[in-house]
Design an enzyme around this catalytic site. Structure first.
Site, short mmCIF file in Angstrom:
data_model
loop_
_atom_site.label_atom_id
_atom_site.label_comp_id
_atom_site.label_asym_id
_atom_site.label_seq_id
_atom_site.Cartn_x
_atom_site.Cartn_y
_atom_site.Cartn_z
N ARG A 6 40.48 39.88 40.67
CA ARG A 6 39.50 40.96 40.58
C ARG A 6 40.14 42.31 40.84
O ARG A 6 39.86 43.29 40.16
CB ARG A 6 38.36 40.71 41.57
CG ARG A 6 37.26 41.77 41.53
CD ARG A 6 36.65 41.86 40.15
NE ARG A 6 35.48 42.72 40.11
CZ ARG A 6 34.82 43.04 39.00
NH1 ARG A 6 35.20 42.53 37.85
NH2 ARG A 6 33.77 43.83 39.02
N HIS A 50 38.51 52.19 31.18
CA HIS A 50 37.78 51.16 30.44
C HIS A 50 36.33 51.01 30.92
O HIS A 50 35.44 50.68 30.14
CB HIS A 50 38.51 49.82 30.55
CG HIS A 50 37.84 48.72 29.80
ND1 HIS A 50 37.71 48.74 28.42
CD2 HIS A 50 37.23 47.58 30.21
CE1 HIS A 50 37.06 47.65 28.02
NE2 HIS A 50 36.76 46.93 29.09
N ASP A 51 36.10 51.21 32.19
CA ASP A 51 34.75 51.06 32.76
C ASP A 51 33.81 52.21 32.41
O ASP A 51 32.66 52.20 32.83
CB ASP A 51 34.82 50.96 34.29
CG ASP A 51 34.73 49.51 34.77
OD1 ASP A 51 34.59 48.62 33.91
OD2 ASP A 51 34.81 49.29 35.99
N ASP A 82 41.45 54.73 28.60
CA ASP A 82 41.39 53.26 28.66
C ASP A 82 42.77 52.68 28.42
O ASP A 82 43.33 52.84 27.33
CB ASP A 82 40.39 52.76 27.60
CG ASP A 82 40.04 51.28 27.75
OD1 ASP A 82 40.80 50.55 28.41
OD2 ASP A 82 39.00 50.88 27.20
N SER A 125 33.48 45.78 25.32
CA SER A 125 34.67 45.18 25.90
C SER A 125 34.93 43.82 25.25
O SER A 125 35.00 43.72 24.03
CB SER A 125 34.48 45.09 27.42
OG SER A 125 35.64 44.63 28.06
#
Length: 365
Positions: free
Chosen positions: A214, A345-346, A312, A145
């Site tokens: 967040r 993405h995670d 992503d 990342s």
């Protein structure tokens, strides 16, 4: 629980890319495994925006690391074979010098007087820590990342400093969508009255701003496919709903709230702002007369593995393809892996099975 964290004092002064310098600064790092006599088996990991140097458990700190299932004896990143180093980014509040650190010149926290931070500074600080361990060339540099961008900076600034590279869910430059999201995250923090131009304290902490930042992050780290699969349109039970107007009604809202609660007080808001902006600023083209291709051409490697995931939205697959093509054009042996994990993405933190297979396979060759 012990502390496996070690500290590397940076050269003083430590010059920053965009001007200014740090005095008496340091970065935190952890290591696993043994460095061989030739100092040729080192593997460095550069992290995303929020993780610490605690990538996996060890004797001093048995708590799970952020990439626990990936690193260890017999795992994809095998600590019985490699001397694994994870450096906490300069500017992060997980042990490295950051806006919350004390400025030796004033005896007060830097806050917004911290020099403008770039990922080149993050890279140079990590390179300084590796050099201090007596390592001239890494066997492999792994970047995830934001850390993948820091890794590109590391190799462009220090050509030949790594033999191999593993690029995970990253990009050669931030794209407008990613910049837009991070800009909103920073705005949420800055608009919280408790942020107070960076002059907050524990009793006046920008809880709401950090919470929204967040939540925006979590939404973009996953994919719409995953949100649909996990939550559909399931509503909260009546007793779990808030009594206030426009309160949470759907499970996905409550899930995001839980994520935000676990995060807010664990990260310094000013550090978050600095690292977020550093991610937006990064562009490998700055190392190649305005061209991404020329920037990547500065990197001297033998082999690279570039991994991305089709879901992503933050670091889209075509950006990983750009890295793979750019490195291949300079004669690097490149393996490109496009995964279909639904986690977006995670995925590199969640779909350990597929990432392990790719990373472990590449390292074993």
């Amino acid at each position: 629980m012990g502390d496996a964290r070690r500290y590397h004092p940076l050269p003083s002064p430590f010059p920053m890319k965009r001007g200014g310098e740090l005095h008496g600064a340091r970065v935190a790092f952890e290591t696993w495994g043994q460095l061989d006599e030739a100092k040729s088996n080192a593997l460095l990991i550069l992290t995303g925006l929020s993780p610490s140097a605690h990538a996996t458990s060890n004797d001093e700190d048995p708590s799970d690391g952020w990439w626990e299932a990936m690193i260890g004896p017999g795992r994809a990143i095998d600590t019985s074979k490699y001397y694994v180093i994870c450096v906490n980014s300069l500017g992060s509040d997980k042990g490295s010098t950051c806006p919350a650190s004390i400025d030796p010149a004033t005896g007060e926290a830097y806050r917004l007087t911290f020099p403008e931070l770039s990922l080149e500074d993050v890279a140079n600080a990590a390179h300084s820590a590796v050099s201090a361990l007596g390592i001239i060339q890494l066997d492999c540099l792994v970047g995830c990342s934001m850390g993948g961008m820091s890794a590109l900076a590391y190799m462009a600034l220090h050509p030949g400093s790594a033999r191999r590279h593993i690029s995970v869910d990253t990009a050669p430059q931030a794209q407008p969508f990613a910049i837009a999201i991070r800009s909103l995250q920073r705005e949420a923090i800055r608009l919280d009255p408790n942020w107070n131009n960076g002059q907050y304290d524990d009793d006046h902490y920008p809880e709401h701003g950090m919470s929204i930042a967040r939540k925006l992050g979590v939404i973009t780290y996953r994919s719409a496919m995953e949100w649909n699969g996990r939550f559909a349109r399931i509503r909260l039970e009546p007793e779990d709903r808030e009594g206030e107007p426009f309160g949470f009604e759907f499970q996905v809202e409550s899930y995001l709230e839980g994520h935000a609660r676990r995060f807010t007080r664990t990260f310094d808001p000013n550090s978050y702002l600095y690292l977020s902006r550093a991610s937006d600023w990064f562009d490998i083209a700055e190392h190649g007369q305005g061209s991404v291709e020329k920037g990547l051409a500065r990197i001297k490697l033998e082999e690279a593995l570039v991994i991305g995931v089709s879901t992503d939205i933050l670091f889209p697959l075509e950006q990983q393809e750009q890295i793979a093509t750019g490195l291949r054009n300079t004669g690097v042996r490149v393996e490109f892996v496009a995964l279909d994990s639904p986690q977006g993405h995670d995925a590199f933190l969640v779909d350990i099975e597929n990432y392990s297979r790719a990373i472990g396979g590449f390292l074993a060759r």
